[in-house]
Design a protein around this motif. Sequence first.
Motif, short mmCIF file in Angstrom:
data_model
loop_
_atom_site.label_atom_id
_atom_site.label_comp_id
_atom_site.label_asym_id
_atom_site.label_seq_id
_atom_site.Cartn_x
_atom_site.Cartn_y
_atom_site.Cartn_z
N VAL A 136 0.83 -1.20 0.00
CA VAL A 136 0.00 0.00 0.00
C VAL A 136 0.87 1.25 0.00
O VAL A 136 0.64 2.20 -0.76
CB VAL A 136 -0.96 0.00 1.20
N ALA A 137 1.89 1.27 0.86
CA ALA A 137 2.78 2.44 0.91
C ALA A 137 3.51 2.65 -0.41
O ALA A 137 3.64 3.79 -0.89
CB ALA A 137 3.78 2.28 2.06
N VAL A 138 4.00 1.56 -1.02
CA VAL A 138 4.71 1.68 -2.30
C VAL A 138 3.74 2.05 -3.42
O VAL A 138 4.07 2.88 -4.28
CB VAL A 138 5.45 0.36 -2.61
N SER A 139 2.56 1.47 -3.42
CA SER A 139 1.56 1.83 -4.43
C SER A 139 1.18 3.30 -4.32
O SER A 139 0.99 3.99 -5.33
CB SER A 139 0.31 0.96 -4.27
N ASP A 140 1.09 3.80 -3.08
CA ASP A 140 0.77 5.22 -2.90
C ASP A 140 1.91 6.10 -3.39
O ASP A 140 1.67 7.18 -3.95
CB ASP A 140 0.47 5.50 -1.43
N ALA A 141 3.16 5.66 -3.19
CA ALA A 141 4.29 6.42 -3.73
C ALA A 141 4.21 6.48 -5.25
O ALA A 141 4.47 7.54 -5.86
CB ALA A 141 5.60 5.77 -3.29
N LEU A 142 3.84 5.38 -5.87
CA LEU A 142 3.68 5.36 -7.33
C LEU A 142 2.53 6.26 -7.77
O LEU A 142 2.63 6.97 -8.78
CB LEU A 142 3.44 3.93 -7.81
N ARG A 143 1.44 6.24 -7.02
CA ARG A 143 0.29 7.11 -7.36
C ARG A 143 0.70 8.57 -7.33
O ARG A 143 0.38 9.34 -8.26
CB ARG A 143 -0.85 6.86 -6.36
N LEU A 144 1.40 8.98 -6.29
CA LEU A 144 1.82 10.36 -6.19
C LEU A 144 2.82 10.71 -7.29
O LEU A 144 2.78 11.80 -7.87
CB LEU A 144 2.45 10.61 -4.81
N MET A 240 -0.40 5.17 5.49
CA MET A 240 -0.78 4.23 4.44
C MET A 240 -0.23 2.84 4.75
O MET A 240 -0.81 1.82 4.35
CB MET A 240 -0.30 4.72 3.08
N ARG A 241 0.90 2.77 5.45
CA ARG A 241 1.41 1.48 5.91
C ARG A 241 0.40 0.83 6.85
O ARG A 241 0.13 -0.37 6.79
CB ARG A 241 2.74 1.68 6.65
N ILE A 242 -0.14 1.64 7.76
CA ILE A 242 -1.11 1.13 8.73
C ILE A 242 -2.34 0.58 8.02
O ILE A 242 -2.88 -0.47 8.41
CB ILE A 242 -1.51 2.23 9.73
N VAL A 243 -2.77 1.25 6.98
CA VAL A 243 -3.95 0.82 6.23
C VAL A 243 -3.78 -0.61 5.72
O VAL A 243 -4.67 -1.46 5.87
CB VAL A 243 -4.23 1.77 5.05
N GLY A 244 -2.64 -0.90 5.10
CA GLY A 244 -2.42 -2.24 4.59
C GLY A 244 -2.42 -3.29 5.69
O GLY A 244 -2.93 -4.40 5.52
N GLN A 245 -1.86 -2.94 6.84
CA GLN A 245 -1.79 -3.87 7.96
C GLN A 245 -3.15 -4.11 8.60
O GLN A 245 -3.33 -5.08 9.33
CB GLN A 245 -0.74 -3.39 8.97
N GLU A 246 -4.11 -3.24 8.33
CA GLU A 246 -5.47 -3.47 8.82
C GLU A 246 -6.06 -4.75 8.25
O GLU A 246 -6.98 -5.33 8.82
CB GLU A 246 -6.37 -2.28 8.47
N SER A 247 -5.54 -5.21 7.13
CA SER A 247 -6.09 -6.40 6.50
C SER A 247 -5.84 -7.67 7.31
O SER A 247 -6.56 -8.67 7.15
CB SER A 247 -5.52 -6.58 5.08
N ILE A 248 -4.85 -7.66 8.20
CA ILE A 248 -4.59 -8.85 9.03
C ILE A 248 -5.80 -9.17 9.89
O ILE A 248 -6.28 -10.31 9.93
CB ILE A 248 -3.35 -8.66 9.92
N GLY A 249 -6.31 -8.17 10.59
CA GLY A 249 -7.47 -8.37 11.45
C GLY A 249 -8.69 -8.82 10.67
O GLY A 249 -9.43 -9.72 11.10
N LEU A 250 -8.91 -8.20 9.52
CA LEU A 250 -10.06 -8.57 8.69
C LEU A 250 -9.95 -10.01 8.22
O LEU A 250 -10.93 -10.76 8.21
CB LEU A 250 -10.16 -7.62 7.50
N GLU A 251 -8.74 -10.40 7.83
CA GLU A 251 -8.55 -11.77 7.32
C GLU A 251 -8.72 -12.80 8.43
O GLU A 251 -9.25 -13.89 8.19
CB GLU A 251 -7.17 -11.89 6.69
N ILE A 252 -8.30 -12.48 9.64
CA ILE A 252 -8.52 -13.38 10.76
C ILE A 252 -10.02 -13.62 10.95
O ILE A 252 -10.47 -14.77 11.12
CB ILE A 252 -7.90 -12.82 12.06
N LEU A 253 -10.80 -12.56 10.91
CA LEU A 253 -12.25 -12.69 11.07
C LEU A 253 -12.84 -13.55 9.96
O LEU A 253 -13.70 -14.41 10.20
CB LEU A 253 -12.90 -11.31 11.07
N GLN A 254 -12.39 -13.31 8.73
CA GLN A 254 -12.89 -14.09 7.59
C GLN A 254 -12.44 -15.55 7.69
O GLN A 254 -13.20 -16.47 7.37
CB GLN A 254 -12.41 -13.46 6.29
N ASP A 255 -11.21 -15.79 8.15
CA ASP A 255 -10.72 -17.16 8.36
C ASP A 255 -11.64 -17.92 9.31
O ASP A 255 -11.82 -19.14 9.18
CB ASP A 255 -9.32 -17.14 8.98
#
Length: 448
Positions: A136-144, A240-255
């Motif tokens: 996410v952080a690298v993609s945002d760098a590319l977007r900017l 933006m780094r934090i945003v990508g890491q939010e997916s861990i919690g979501l994936e645990i719930l989905q698991d």
Amino acid sequence: MQNFRYFHKCISCGKKFQPDRFLYTCPDCGGLLTVERDEEYVKEKVGEGKKARGYFDNLRFGAARKIYPNDSGVWLWRDLLLPEFPEKSVISLKEGQTDLFEVPKWLKKEIGLENLYIKMEGQSPSESFKDRGMPVAVSDALRLQQDYPELKIKGISCASTGDTSASAAVYSAYVRDRLRCVVMVPHQKISDPQLFQAMAHGAEVKAIKHPDGFDGCMTLIQKFTAKHPELILVNSKNDMRIVGQESIGLEILQDLSWQTPDWISIPVGNAGNLAALLRTLLRAKEFGLIPKLPGIIGAQASSADTLVSWADSGFKKYEPGTYRDTVASAMNINNPVSFPRVKKFCKDFNVKFYRSDEKEILKTWARFMAAGANICPQSAVALNAVIQARENGVIKEKDLVVSVSTASAIKFAESGIKYHKTGSKEDFANPYEVIEGNLKAIEKSFDK
């Protein structure tokens, strides 16, 4: 130009900023930023409750998985985490969607828990959870870089205890024609395998001699990037780094088929992962993905236990400690950058903090490795916290517990080999035997 459905917000003064430039602190008051979303727009798109669960289950398990970048365990959550982020800027190496490892019955029985799982983040491209936030952080760098050429962005940079530099090197290597990568690591304070990853993937590695280890590197990289805005900082100070890491919690719930665990245990270093977990669980409840919030266990090494001490003071006194060596080198951080985020988000949770000393870390690491779990010393800190919480009655026998494993054991092979060569079998060390090259000697070795 893009119609943004997300923005940056200062957690101190509340001021909002459009994502049309790079910011990692508030230019007005210096406070940390968090990513906020146009929640009404998100709810209209993904729905709430059962509808939202079905929406994301289809992206992961259904026909929509075939549509790029839904085969990424980070980007499949794009409509929830970064609505309308442009696909042309997305970099994915099929990160995430890691195993939820069930601890074997014999070990669960020894510990006194019926339902214990480990989220195996070491299965990611660079073998750590940093591969959630880094794309996410690298993609945002590319977007900017693409959308705002006047910013003259040339690359990314970070300070690291090992895993961040490895991840930054991997993702920047994939777009080497567009971004350079500069990393600062504390000299002789990260493992050689982690150092190898950064070097092998082409990062410009600066080994910094500083008495404060990573904390000293972090101070220097912030000063350096302030003078060189063409290099975007991709530490967890970058929201933006934090945003990508939010997916861990979501994936645990989905698991868990959207069942809320009773407890989630997580290692705490720079506290970005903890902040991300708290933030995403709050939103998951708001969207009706889960009916309640789990309890949270924050785990630290005794050598870097700032948040444990903060909790011991009744969550009133925050005082960073001083640098000391630890086998859990990747979490050896005494002044966690994301502490202000943790302080803000933890108020709605039942949060417990535990510390583990060196012997406990090594013993727990060996114990779970011997049960088939490919985990790092930092992961052992989280599991030792689970054991402590079970022993003091915070966690009950039938509670559903998920412990986050942040990296693969192979990154810390030297420490592991040393332990198994010199440790005791009572503490789960498993030394090898040196035997003469004949059948009689081999047979004799089994007669002991």
